[in-house]
Design a protein around this motif. Structure first.
Motif, short mmCIF file in Angstrom:
data_model
loop_
_atom_site.label_atom_id
_atom_site.label_comp_id
_atom_site.label_asym_id
_atom_site.label_seq_id
_atom_site.Cartn_x
_atom_site.Cartn_y
_atom_site.Cartn_z
N ASN A 34 -76.28 54.81 6.53
CA ASN A 34 -77.51 54.86 5.75
C ASN A 34 -78.03 53.45 5.51
N ASP A 35 -79.30 53.37 5.10
CA ASP A 35 -79.88 52.09 4.69
C ASP A 35 -80.42 52.21 3.27
N CYS A 36 -79.71 52.97 2.45
CA CYS A 36 -80.09 53.12 1.04
C CYS A 36 -79.94 51.79 0.31
N ARG A 37 -80.58 51.72 -0.85
CA ARG A 37 -80.43 50.56 -1.73
C ARG A 37 -79.15 50.73 -2.55
N TRP A 38 -78.21 49.81 -2.39
CA TRP A 38 -76.92 49.90 -3.08
C TRP A 38 -76.83 48.87 -4.20
N ALA B 239 -80.25 29.30 -1.98
CA ALA B 239 -80.27 30.59 -2.65
C ALA B 239 -81.11 31.56 -1.84
N GLU B 240 -80.68 32.80 -1.78
CA GLU B 240 -81.44 33.82 -1.07
C GLU B 240 -81.28 35.15 -1.79
N GLU B 241 -82.38 35.91 -1.85
CA GLU B 241 -82.31 37.22 -2.50
C GLU B 241 -81.48 38.18 -1.65
N ILE B 242 -80.59 38.93 -2.30
CA ILE B 242 -79.74 39.88 -1.60
C ILE B 242 -80.53 41.16 -1.33
N ASP B 243 -80.54 41.61 -0.09
CA ASP B 243 -81.20 42.85 0.28
C ASP B 243 -80.29 44.01 -0.12
N PRO B 244 -80.70 44.83 -1.08
CA PRO B 244 -79.81 45.92 -1.54
C PRO B 244 -79.53 46.95 -0.45
N ARG B 245 -80.33 46.98 0.62
CA ARG B 245 -80.09 47.94 1.68
C ARG B 245 -78.96 47.51 2.61
N THR B 246 -78.62 46.25 2.59
CA THR B 246 -77.49 45.77 3.38
C THR B 246 -76.34 45.29 2.50
N TYR C 76 -73.11 44.99 0.30
CA TYR C 76 -71.79 45.64 0.24
C TYR C 76 -71.38 46.30 1.54
N LYS C 77 -72.16 46.12 2.61
CA LYS C 77 -71.70 46.58 3.91
C LYS C 77 -70.57 45.68 4.39
N LEU C 78 -69.68 46.24 5.21
CA LEU C 78 -68.71 45.40 5.88
C LEU C 78 -69.40 44.55 6.91
N PRO C 79 -68.90 43.34 7.22
CA PRO C 79 -69.46 42.54 8.30
C PRO C 79 -69.49 43.37 9.59
N MET D 257 -78.35 53.90 -4.86
CA MET D 257 -76.94 54.24 -4.81
C MET D 257 -76.16 53.26 -5.68
N ALA D 258 -75.18 53.74 -6.42
CA ALA D 258 -74.41 52.87 -7.29
C ALA D 258 -72.94 53.28 -7.27
N ALA D 259 -72.08 52.29 -7.43
CA ALA D 259 -70.64 52.53 -7.53
C ALA D 259 -70.05 51.46 -8.41
N HIS D 260 -68.95 51.79 -9.06
CA HIS D 260 -68.29 50.79 -9.92
C HIS D 260 -67.26 50.02 -9.09
N ASN D 261 -67.70 49.46 -8.05
CA ASN D 261 -67.04 48.58 -7.08
C ASN D 261 -67.60 48.93 -5.72
N ALA D 262 -68.89 48.66 -5.57
CA ALA D 262 -69.59 49.06 -4.34
C ALA D 262 -69.01 48.38 -3.11
N LYS D 263 -68.42 47.22 -3.27
CA LYS D 263 -67.79 46.55 -2.13
C LYS D 263 -66.68 47.41 -1.55
N PHE D 264 -66.00 48.18 -2.38
CA PHE D 264 -64.96 49.09 -1.92
C PHE D 264 -65.56 50.41 -1.42
N ASP D 265 -66.50 50.98 -2.19
CA ASP D 265 -66.95 52.34 -1.92
C ASP D 265 -67.96 52.45 -0.78
N ARG D 266 -68.87 51.48 -0.64
CA ARG D 266 -69.90 51.65 0.38
C ARG D 266 -69.33 51.75 1.80
#
Length: 292
Positions: A157-161, A278-285, A287-290, A139-148
């Motif tokens: 969903n638990d898609c990769r964002w 440093a930690e790798e970001i899980d794309p499935r979580t 851009y989710k809201l807290p 899944m992709a968006a040009h501002n995923a923090k807003f769109d997801r």
């Protein structure tokens, strides 16, 4: 004739032909993004087993707050990209309105072209949205923090964002901007802004127009966290692209690939730098809201 968004009347393109012929270096010609809603499905290459399916999402809303504002339109484009990152096809496009149950502000209508009459009585069909994300696409968006967060309300969903704005190093690719329209214009393209489906198709084309951008976006992202808010270093951290998390009181940034260089920089910069991690970001979580 055509008019700018502010209403200024401009000459038609063909009136510049003589000037372009005399002085080609004095002009920069923009092409319209060649992806049209009415043309879908669009194929540029035969499907391959190693194609990557990317579903691009965009929302138009009554405002910018996830808590207070409401969706008025969702756009989605289900695209295929080859291993080299070139657009192989746009297989499906979805565009649906949602009645927010309140009048749309004049400023939102001016920005999007969406009126109360267009959304009246309309509802987003969650089953059709689910159908667009079958098979676990990216899944992709040009501002995923807003769109997801808006998307998660319709279809949890638990898609990769991924985010085409945040996760492509546009500055390293020669761009001093991250805005969708500006990026495309600098690459020689323009599109009809601000309807959700049009923004999705424009984003799909941007990833094709900038070589390597898709594969850079798909690389793992690493979050680097630095604790402490020393007055002596905050300006330097901010200038390096770090953001301040007020609630948990730490500086953070994201980077692609390894983070050794950032960790070394932080440890040398200030006393609390030894707490950097440093930690790798899980794309499935991502851009989710807290607590979302």
């Amino acid at each position: 004739m055509w008019r700018t968004p502010t209403g200024t009347q401009k000459k038609p393109s063909d009136s510049h032909l003589e000037g372009i012929a005399r002085n080609p270096d004095g002009y920069r010609v923009l092409e319209k993004v060649p992806l049209r809603y009415d043309d879908v499905p669009i194929s540029f290459a035969e499907p391959r087993r190693d194609d990557t399916t990317v579903v691009i999402v965009d929302f138009e809303t009554t405002g910018l707050s996830h808590d207070a504002d409401k969706v008025i339109e969702i756009g989605m484009a289900r695209c295929r990209y080859g291993p080299e990152g070139r657009l192989a096809g746009v297989d499906e496009v979805l565009d649906m309105f949602e009645d927010p149950g309140e009048p749309i502000a004049d400023g939102i209508t001016e920005l999007t072209g969406i009126t109360d009459d267009m959304v009246r009585g309309k509802r987003i069909d969650a089953d059709k949205v689910r159908g667009m994300i079958r098979g676990d696409p990216v899944m992709a968006a040009h501002n995923a923090k807003f769109d997801r967060p808006f998307f998660d309300r319709i279809v949890p969903n638990d898609c990769r964002w991924k985010c085409t704005m945040e996760e492509v190093p546009w500055w390293d690719l020669g761009h001093g901007t991250r805005g969708l329209g500006e990026l495309l214009m600098r690459e020689g393209w323009f599109f009809d802004h601000h309807r959700a489906y049009a923004d999705c198709l424009a984003t799909a084309w941007l990833l094709d127009a900038v070589p390597g951008s898709l594969n850079l976006m798909l690389e793992p992202s690493v979050r680097v966290v630095a604790h402490g808010n020393s007055f002596d270093v905050k300006d330097r951290l901010r200038g390096r692209g770090y953001k301040w998390n007020q609630a948990e009181r730490y500086w953070w940034t994201s980077t692609k690939g390894g983070a050794d260089e950032e960790l070394e920089y932080l440890r040398a910069l200030y006393p609390d730098g030894h707490k950097a991690k440093a930690e790798e970001i899980d794309p499935r979580t991502a851009y989710k809201l807290p607590n979302g």
